[in-house]
Design an enzyme around this catalytic site. Structure first.
Site, PDB file in Angstrom:
ATOM      1  N   SER A  83     141.094 111.906  44.948  1.00 25.57           N
ATOM      2  CA  SER A  83     140.473 113.216  45.121  1.00 25.57           C
ATOM      3  C   SER A  83     139.003 113.176  44.724  1.00 25.57           C
ATOM      4  O   SER A  83     138.175 113.864  45.319  1.00 25.57           O
ATOM      5  CB  SER A  83     141.220 114.287  44.328  1.00 25.57           C
ATOM      6  OG  SER A  83     141.248 113.983  42.954  1.00 25.57           O
ATOM      7  N   GLU A  84     138.662 112.350  43.724  1.00 23.29           N
ATOM      8  CA  GLU A  84     137.257 112.081  43.393  1.00 23.29           C
ATOM      9  C   GLU A  84     137.084 110.661  42.896  1.00 23.29           C
ATOM     10  O   GLU A  84     138.001 110.081  42.290  1.00 23.29           O
ATOM     11  CB  GLU A  84     136.715 113.039  42.328  1.00 23.29           C
ATOM     12  CG  GLU A  84     136.346 114.419  42.815  1.00 23.29           C
ATOM     13  CD  GLU A  84     137.397 115.445  42.503  1.00 23.29           C
ATOM     14  OE1 GLU A  84     137.246 116.593  42.943  1.00 23.29           O
ATOM     15  OE2 GLU A  84     138.393 115.105  41.843  1.00 23.29           O
ATOM     16  N   THR A  85     135.896 110.119  43.157  1.00 20.54           N
ATOM     17  CA  THR A  85     135.427 108.866  42.579  1.00 20.54           C
ATOM     18  C   THR A  85     134.085 109.158  41.944  1.00 20.54           C
ATOM     19  O   THR A  85     133.237 109.834  42.539  1.00 20.54           O
ATOM     20  CB  THR A  85     135.282 107.775  43.656  1.00 20.54           C
ATOM     21  OG1 THR A  85     136.565 107.512  44.236  1.00 20.54           O
ATOM     22  CG2 THR A  85     134.723 106.491  43.065  1.00 20.54           C
TER      23      THR A  85
END
Length: 231
Positions: free
Chosen positions: A45-47
């Site tokens: 969902s995020e990096t």
């Protein structure tokens, strides 16, 4: 050249279960033009791409990407970044993201959580759905909601204790359902104007503290799931 990606789970429960996977990358190893493709390839969902702080400095910078776009602020990447930096021997007091300067706290509460403090207006807009029961929240199907806006579904489980059950659908960010969303925790805390314990997704746990001056503290536990080596 291979890129090392540390995989964390942020906002786990007290047993270290659940939590939202996060890719963490030393920003010096990936040029800016390659960061979005890498985040898309990873599919989390995020990096977050983090600049390691200079010696004796307690502040640094990070950039956050979903599979589809860069974000000015997000909660679980900033909590994860703060935890990872201390694990690397670089504890910090502040973290600069495009939205502004995030305040960092370590060893918060009895469970010694990692916490960030952020402005409520940094959290993106989304549709808030006040539902009548936990059963209604859990039965919701992401496909039944329009995909041109994000959706936050919630209900009280113990209003007096500030405990809620929630889910987040974020199709416009390339995330059909987000397991634990720190920015949404910021906004729902400001919306309800009180401290909360949020159980989101399959069982992730987020603790928040509301302030009338527009700041919200978001705290959670983090587990390190090891390193992925990408060619």
């Amino acid at each position: 050249m291979a890129t090392d990606v540390t995989v964390l789970r942020v906002f786990t429960d007290s047993a270290g279960e659940f939590g939202n996977p996060l890719g963490v990358v030393d920003a010096a190893t990936v040029p800016p033009e390659d960061r979005q493709p890498l985040a898309t390839q990873l599919g989390y969902s995020e990096t977050v791409f983090i600049d390691l702080p200079a010696a004796s400095k307690a502040s640094t910078t990070a950039h956050i990407y979903t599979p589809a776009a860069e974000l000015p602020f997000a909660g679980h990447p900033t909590v994860g970044a703060a935890w990872w930096l201390r694990a690397q021997g670089h504890p910090i007091h502040t973290l600069r993201v495009p939205a502004g300067i995030v305040q960092i706290s370590y060893d918060v509460g009895a469970e010694q959580l990692t916490a960030i403090s952020a402005r409520a207006e940094w959290a993106p807009e989304f549709a808030i759905h006040d539902l009548a029961s936990v059963e209604e929240v859990l039965a919701a199907d992401p496909d039944d909601f329009p995909d041109d806006v994000d959706h936050y579904l919630w209900t009280w489980t113990d209003k007096n204790a500030g405990e809620i059950r929630a889910r987040m659908f974020a199709p416009d960010m390339g995330v059909p359902e987000d397991e634990a969303t720190g920015s949404a925790a910021v906004r729902i805390t400001d919306y309800l104007s009180q401290d909360l314990v949020i159980i989101q997704g399959k069982g992730s746990r987020i603790e928040t503290q509301w302030s009338s001056d527009g700041w919200v503290r978001v705290a959670g536990a983090v587990v390190d799931d090891g390193v992925r080596h990408l060619d």
